[in-house]
Design a protein around this motif. Structure first.
Motif, short mmCIF file in Angstrom:
data_model
loop_
_atom_site.label_atom_id
_atom_site.label_comp_id
_atom_site.label_asym_id
_atom_site.label_seq_id
_atom_site.Cartn_x
_atom_site.Cartn_y
_atom_site.Cartn_z
N GLY A 84 46.54 37.12 29.50
CA GLY A 84 46.34 38.51 29.86
C GLY A 84 45.11 38.79 30.70
N GLN A 85 44.46 37.73 31.23
CA GLN A 85 43.28 37.90 32.08
C GLN A 85 43.70 38.18 33.51
N LEU A 86 43.11 39.18 34.13
CA LEU A 86 43.37 39.50 35.53
C LEU A 86 42.47 38.63 36.40
N VAL A 87 43.07 37.91 37.37
CA VAL A 87 42.31 37.02 38.24
C VAL A 87 42.65 37.32 39.69
N GLN A 88 41.74 36.91 40.59
CA GLN A 88 41.95 37.17 42.01
C GLN A 88 41.41 36.02 42.85
N SER A 89 42.12 35.73 43.93
CA SER A 89 41.67 34.75 44.90
C SER A 89 41.48 35.47 46.23
N ALA A 131 42.42 29.40 47.54
CA ALA A 131 41.47 28.28 47.51
C ALA A 131 40.60 28.34 46.26
N THR A 132 40.12 29.52 45.90
CA THR A 132 39.32 29.70 44.69
C THR A 132 39.83 30.91 43.91
N TRP A 133 39.60 30.90 42.59
CA TRP A 133 40.06 31.98 41.73
C TRP A 133 38.90 32.48 40.88
N ASN A 134 38.86 33.82 40.68
CA ASN A 134 37.80 34.43 39.90
C ASN A 134 38.39 35.45 38.92
N PRO A 135 37.86 35.53 37.70
CA PRO A 135 38.29 36.58 36.78
C PRO A 135 37.78 37.94 37.26
N VAL A 136 38.63 38.95 37.22
CA VAL A 136 38.25 40.30 37.64
C VAL A 136 38.73 41.29 36.58
N GLY A 137 38.40 42.55 36.76
CA GLY A 137 38.84 43.56 35.82
C GLY A 137 37.92 43.65 34.61
N PRO A 138 38.10 44.69 33.82
CA PRO A 138 37.23 44.89 32.66
C PRO A 138 37.47 43.84 31.58
N GLU A 139 36.44 43.57 30.79
CA GLU A 139 36.56 42.62 29.70
C GLU A 139 37.31 43.26 28.53
N ARG A 140 37.80 42.41 27.65
CA ARG A 140 38.52 42.83 26.45
C ARG A 140 39.69 43.77 26.77
N THR A 141 40.34 43.49 27.93
CA THR A 141 41.54 44.24 28.33
C THR A 141 42.65 43.25 28.62
N ARG A 142 43.81 43.49 28.04
CA ARG A 142 44.95 42.58 28.25
C ARG A 142 45.89 43.19 29.27
N PHE A 143 46.05 42.50 30.38
CA PHE A 143 46.93 42.96 31.46
C PHE A 143 48.31 42.30 31.34
N VAL A 144 49.34 43.04 31.77
CA VAL A 144 50.71 42.52 31.69
C VAL A 144 51.42 42.51 33.03
N ASP A 145 50.91 43.27 34.03
CA ASP A 145 51.57 43.27 35.34
C ASP A 145 50.57 43.71 36.40
N VAL A 146 50.78 43.27 37.64
CA VAL A 146 49.89 43.59 38.74
C VAL A 146 50.67 43.53 40.03
N MET A 147 50.31 44.39 40.99
CA MET A 147 50.99 44.36 42.28
C MET A 147 50.09 44.95 43.36
N LEU A 148 50.04 44.28 44.51
CA LEU A 148 49.31 44.76 45.68
C LEU A 148 50.29 45.45 46.62
#
Length: 375
Positions: free
Chosen positions: A63-68, A73-90
């Motif tokens: 449930g961690q939101l991540v972004q490259s 090439a590289t990935w980083n955790p983003v979004g608020p802590e202690r939050t479980r995500f289930v879907d994302v769309m750009l």
């Protein structure tokens, strides 16, 4: 070929292309139809992935939101802590939304680096989707809503989303088919691609029952393909093709029912321009049939039954090779085994003339000592 479905195609700043798979893995190519030169996968497996511009966002299975920000090439955790995500769309290279549980909507305006919680009423959101006209849509328990990025609100969509986010302006020309290559209906010989494709033909007076016609698609690998009817395969229910240099072999099964089928072999010595049917046939299983050809035109076949067990229920076994059929059993080494004391025909008689004419040798498939072409 990518080993998974692709969800996005991104053009890189250096002119290359990145194909994003549903797992978040990026497959880089220098040309749109070129081979993959590099792959990059996220450290953690992703359950949801979306991409636009050079940004790829995803949700890990925890449930961690991540972004490259650099096309995988590289990935980083983003979004608020202690939050479980289930879907994302750009929606594009800048704007997008993410859905969390308990129900909460988050918005990004920089491609996924920073996410801000929206002050939106609960609507029973279940998942995110895409509509060709409205953009990002939200599936609720009873209906669909659309995301209005200008007001950060979710008015009703009023219908089921029209799927098909990516549409081509024109139908692309036909190219090599990976399924046809794997099935054995296509080959690459000397930089040239050849594929046999079929069309079911409805019944007519000339064709009393539904039959199948075949088309040969050929052309240089990476270039345009041209089509031409393949009359030699007319009526075949399934075909296989193999070749080397100018020698090609076409295997044809005219029956699509039963465990085994009767398989006919056609040969071409002009690179597939014309085919002639061979003198023999074999019982076998077209789904297990494998053909191998060398530059001299020699043929090896597996997936057929031995000649002495060629019944409908026979079990395919071993390798068979194409050879000239042996001379008649009544002769040995070309010598006449008749009684030497028997009277001989006159030199000028018709019987003598026929004897002097060499009999036409026929080809056959004979068992080889090697068990199988597979394994």
């Amino acid at each position: 070929l990518a080993p998974e479905p692709l969800i996005a195609i991104l053009q890189l700043e250096d002119g290359g292309w990145l194909f994003v798979g549903q797992s978040g893995t990026g497959y880089e190519a220098r040309e749109p139809l070129g081979p993959f030169v590099r792959t990059s996968a996220p450290v953690d497996k992703l359950s949801r992935v979306s991409a636009a511009g050079t940004s790829v966002v995803g949700i890990t299975r925890d449930g961690q939101l991540v972004q490259s920000p650099d096309a995988g090439a590289t990935w980083n955790p983003v979004g608020p802590e202690r939050t479980r995500f289930v879907d994302v769309m750009l929606a594009d290279s800048k704007k997008g939304i993410a859905l969390a549980v308990p129900e909460a909507m988050f918005e990004t305006k920089d491609g996924g680096s920073v996410w801000t919680k929206l002050d939106a009423p609960s609507m029973g959101a279940l998942a995110l989707g895409w509509d060709d006209r409205a953009g990002i849509a939200v599936q609720t328990a009873l209906s669909w809503a659309r995301w209005d990025s200008a007001t950060s609100s979710f008015p009703p969509l009023g219908r089921t989303p029209a799927k098909g986010r990516f549409k081509l302006a024109a139908r692309p020309s036909r190219g090599p088919d990976a399924n046809a290559l794997a099935e054995g209906r296509a080959i690459v010989v000397g930089g040239q691609y050849l594929e046999l494709a079929s069309d079911d033909v409805p019944s007519s007076r000339s064709r009393p029952s539904s039959s199948r016609q075949w088309t040969a698609w050929r052309g240089p690998v990476g270039g345009p393909l041209e089509s031409k009817p393949l009359d030699a395969a007319d009526g075949c229910q399934a075909v296989r093709v193999a070749g080397a240099d100018r020698h090609l072999y076409l295997a044809c099964s005219r029956s699509g029912s039963g465990v085994n089928q009767t398989i006919f072999i056609h040969k071409s010595d002009d690179g597939g321009k014309t085919f002639e049917r061979e003198d023999y046939s074999a019982e076998g299983r077209i789904g297990e049939l494998v053909l191998a050809v060398n530059r001299d035109g020699a043929l090896a076949v597996t997936g057929i039954c031995a000649p002495h067990t060629s019944s409908r229920g026979c079990q395919p076994y071993g390798i068979h090779h194409r050879r000239l059929a042996p001379v008649d059993a009544g002769t040995e080494g070309g010598k006449d085994k008749r009684d030497p004391k028997a009277s001989k025909p006159d030199a000028g008689s018709e019987q003598s003339k026929k004897k002097r004419e060499p009999a036409e040798r026929q080809w056959e498939l004979a068992p080889s000592v090697t068990p199988s072409l597979k394994g």
